[in-house]
Design a protein around this motif. Structure first.
Motif, PDB file in Angstrom:
ATOM      1  N   ALA A 196       0.842  -1.201   0.000  1.00  0.00           N
ATOM      2  CA  ALA A 196       0.000   0.000   0.000  1.00  0.00           C
ATOM      3  C   ALA A 196       0.876   1.249   0.000  1.00  0.00           C
ATOM      4  O   ALA A 196       0.591   2.220  -0.711  1.00  0.00           O
ATOM      5  CB  ALA A 196      -0.927  -0.003   1.211  1.00  0.00           C
ATOM      6  N   ALA A 197       1.957   1.219   0.776  1.00  0.00           N
ATOM      7  CA  ALA A 197       2.877   2.359   0.806  1.00  0.00           C
ATOM      8  C   ALA A 197       3.505   2.591  -0.563  1.00  0.00           C
ATOM      9  O   ALA A 197       3.659   3.736  -1.000  1.00  0.00           O
ATOM     10  CB  ALA A 197       3.958   2.133   1.853  1.00  0.00           C
ATOM     11  N   SER A 198       3.847   1.509  -1.258  1.00  0.00           N
ATOM     12  CA  SER A 198       4.463   1.663  -2.580  1.00  0.00           C
ATOM     13  C   SER A 198       3.498   2.320  -3.560  1.00  0.00           C
ATOM     14  O   SER A 198       3.915   3.068  -4.439  1.00  0.00           O
ATOM     15  CB  SER A 198       4.952   0.316  -3.118  1.00  0.00           C
ATOM     16  N   GLN A 199       2.213   2.065  -3.398  1.00  0.00           N
ATOM     17  CA  GLN A 199       1.228   2.655  -4.298  1.00  0.00           C
ATOM     18  C   GLN A 199       1.037   4.153  -4.034  1.00  0.00           C
ATOM     19  O   GLN A 199       0.403   4.833  -4.831  1.00  0.00           O
ATOM     20  CB  GLN A 199      -0.098   1.913  -4.190  1.00  0.00           C
ATOM     21  N   MET A 200       1.588   4.639  -2.944  1.00  0.00           N
ATOM     22  CA  MET A 200       1.524   6.071  -2.654  1.00  0.00           C
ATOM     23  C   MET A 200       2.799   6.788  -3.082  1.00  0.00           C
ATOM     24  O   MET A 200       2.979   7.962  -2.822  1.00  0.00           O
ATOM     25  CB  MET A 200       1.250   6.292  -1.168  1.00  0.00           C
ATOM     26  N   THR A 201       3.695   6.060  -3.731  1.00  0.00           N
ATOM     27  CA  THR A 201       4.914   6.691  -4.243  1.00  0.00           C
ATOM     28  C   THR A 201       4.727   6.969  -5.731  1.00  0.00           C
ATOM     29  O   THR A 201       3.921   6.328  -6.402  1.00  0.00           O
ATOM     30  CB  THR A 201       6.152   5.787  -4.056  1.00  0.00           C
ATOM     31  N   LEU A 202       5.487   7.909  -6.224  1.00  0.00           N
ATOM     32  CA  LEU A 202       5.369   8.259  -7.632  1.00  0.00           C
ATOM     33  C   LEU A 202       6.208   7.321  -8.488  1.00  0.00           C
ATOM     34  O   LEU A 202       7.381   7.096  -8.225  1.00  0.00           O
ATOM     35  CB  LEU A 202       5.809   9.705  -7.855  1.00  0.00           C
ATOM     36  N   LYS A 203       5.584   6.776  -9.515  1.00  0.00           N
ATOM     37  CA  LYS A 203       6.285   5.959 -10.503  1.00  0.00           C
ATOM     38  C   LYS A 203       7.018   6.887 -11.467  1.00  0.00           C
ATOM     39  O   LYS A 203       8.111   6.600 -11.921  1.00  0.00           O
ATOM     40  CB  LYS A 203       5.277   5.092 -11.253  1.00  0.00           C
ATOM     41  N   GLU A 215       2.444  10.574 -11.746  1.00  0.00           N
ATOM     42  CA  GLU A 215       1.859   9.242 -11.932  1.00  0.00           C
ATOM     43  C   GLU A 215       2.177   8.359 -10.729  1.00  0.00           C
ATOM     44  O   GLU A 215       3.337   8.062 -10.457  1.00  0.00           O
ATOM     45  CB  GLU A 215       2.418   8.584 -13.195  1.00  0.00           C
ATOM     46  N   PHE A 216       1.136   7.954 -10.011  1.00  0.00           N
ATOM     47  CA  PHE A 216       1.333   7.064  -8.872  1.00  0.00           C
ATOM     48  C   PHE A 216       1.633   5.650  -9.360  1.00  0.00           C
ATOM     49  O   PHE A 216       1.278   5.264 -10.467  1.00  0.00           O
ATOM     50  CB  PHE A 216       0.102   7.046  -7.960  1.00  0.00           C
ATOM     51  N   ARG A 217       2.272   4.881  -8.513  1.00  0.00           N
ATOM     52  CA  ARG A 217       2.649   3.505  -8.831  1.00  0.00           C
ATOM     53  C   ARG A 217       1.412   2.607  -8.686  1.00  0.00           C
ATOM     54  O   ARG A 217       0.850   2.494  -7.613  1.00  0.00           O
ATOM     55  CB  ARG A 217       3.725   3.067  -7.846  1.00  0.00           C
ATOM     56  N   PRO A 218       0.992   1.917  -9.765  1.00  0.00           N
ATOM     57  CA  PRO A 218      -0.144   0.998  -9.659  1.00  0.00           C
ATOM     58  C   PRO A 218       0.266  -0.314  -8.991  1.00  0.00           C
ATOM     59  O   PRO A 218       1.454  -0.597  -8.833  1.00  0.00           O
ATOM     60  CB  PRO A 218      -0.556   0.773 -11.114  1.00  0.00           C
ATOM     61  N   LEU A 219      -0.733  -1.108  -8.648  1.00  0.00           N
ATOM     62  CA  LEU A 219      -0.479  -2.379  -7.965  1.00  0.00           C
ATOM     63  C   LEU A 219       0.477  -3.269  -8.759  1.00  0.00           C
ATOM     64  O   LEU A 219       1.391  -3.863  -8.189  1.00  0.00           O
ATOM     65  CB  LEU A 219      -1.798  -3.115  -7.724  1.00  0.00           C
TER      66      LEU A 219
END
Length: 149
Positions: free
Chosen positions: A103-110, A114-118
Motif C-alpha cells: 500500500a505504501a508503494s502505491q503512494m509513491t510516484l512511478k 503518476e502514482f505507482r499501480p499495484l
C-alpha cells in the motif's frame, strides 16, 4: 515484526493455475519473520518435502498471541490483505498497528504526476527500482527443489 507467508494449493486444487493465492483452496506452508534489519528466520509449517515445525498448534498459538493479535507489536507485511486473509481463515484477526508496504508503494510516484499501480508494486521490481538491488529467484534460493504440501 515483518512477516510473509508462503502458500501452496490444497491437494484437490494442485493443477489449477495461481491457486496458491486463493485462501479457500490453499494453505500456509511456511512463515518468514524479521525483527531486525539483516536478520530473519523461516518456519516450515507444512512442506511436502522437508522437516516441518513439530508442534504446529503451539506455533500458531504463540504467533497469534505474541505477534498477530498483540496490540503492542507493529506488524509489517508486503500485501497485508493477502497475509491477513490466511490468518482470518483460521480465526486470527491481525490487530493494529500494522504497516503494509505494498500500500505504501502505491503512494509513491512511478513518474512525475503518476502514482505507482499495484502491478508495479512487487517486491522484486521495487528492490531493483528503489534500491538497485537484485532479489534472488526461486531457483537460486531453493536449487529448484519444491517445498510445497
Amino acid at each position: 515484526m515483518a512477516f510473509d507467508f508462503e502458500t501452496a494449493p490444497d491437494a484437490a486444487y494442485r493443477g489449477e493455475e495461481r491457486i496458491d493465492l486463493d485462501v479457500h483452496k490453499s494453505h500456509i506452508v511456511g512463515c518468514s519473520f524479521s525483527v531486525k534489519e539483516g536478520q530473519a528466520f523461516y518456519v516450515p509449517v507444512s512442506h511436502r518435502i522437508c522437516r516441518n515445525i513439530v508442534d504446529i498448534d503451539a506455533f500458531w498459538s504463540f504467533t497469534r498471541d505474541a505477534v498477530f493479535m498483540n496490540i503492542n507489536r507493529v506488524k509489517i507485511a508486503h500485501n497485508l490483505a493477502f497475509e491477513a486473509m490466511f490468518l482470518y481463515k483460521d480465526g486470527i484477526v491481525v490487530q493494529e498497528p500494522c504497516y503494509d508496504t505494498i500500500a505504501a508503494s502505491q503512494m509513491t510516484l512511478k513518474a512525475p504526476m503518476e502514482f505507482r499501480p499495484l502491478q508495479d508494486s512487487g517486491l522484486k521490481l521495487l528492490a531493483m527500482q528503489l534500491f538497485h538491488a537484485d532479489m534472488p529467484n526461486f531457483m537460486a534460493v531453493t536449487g529448484g527443489r519444491a517445498l510445497t504440501k
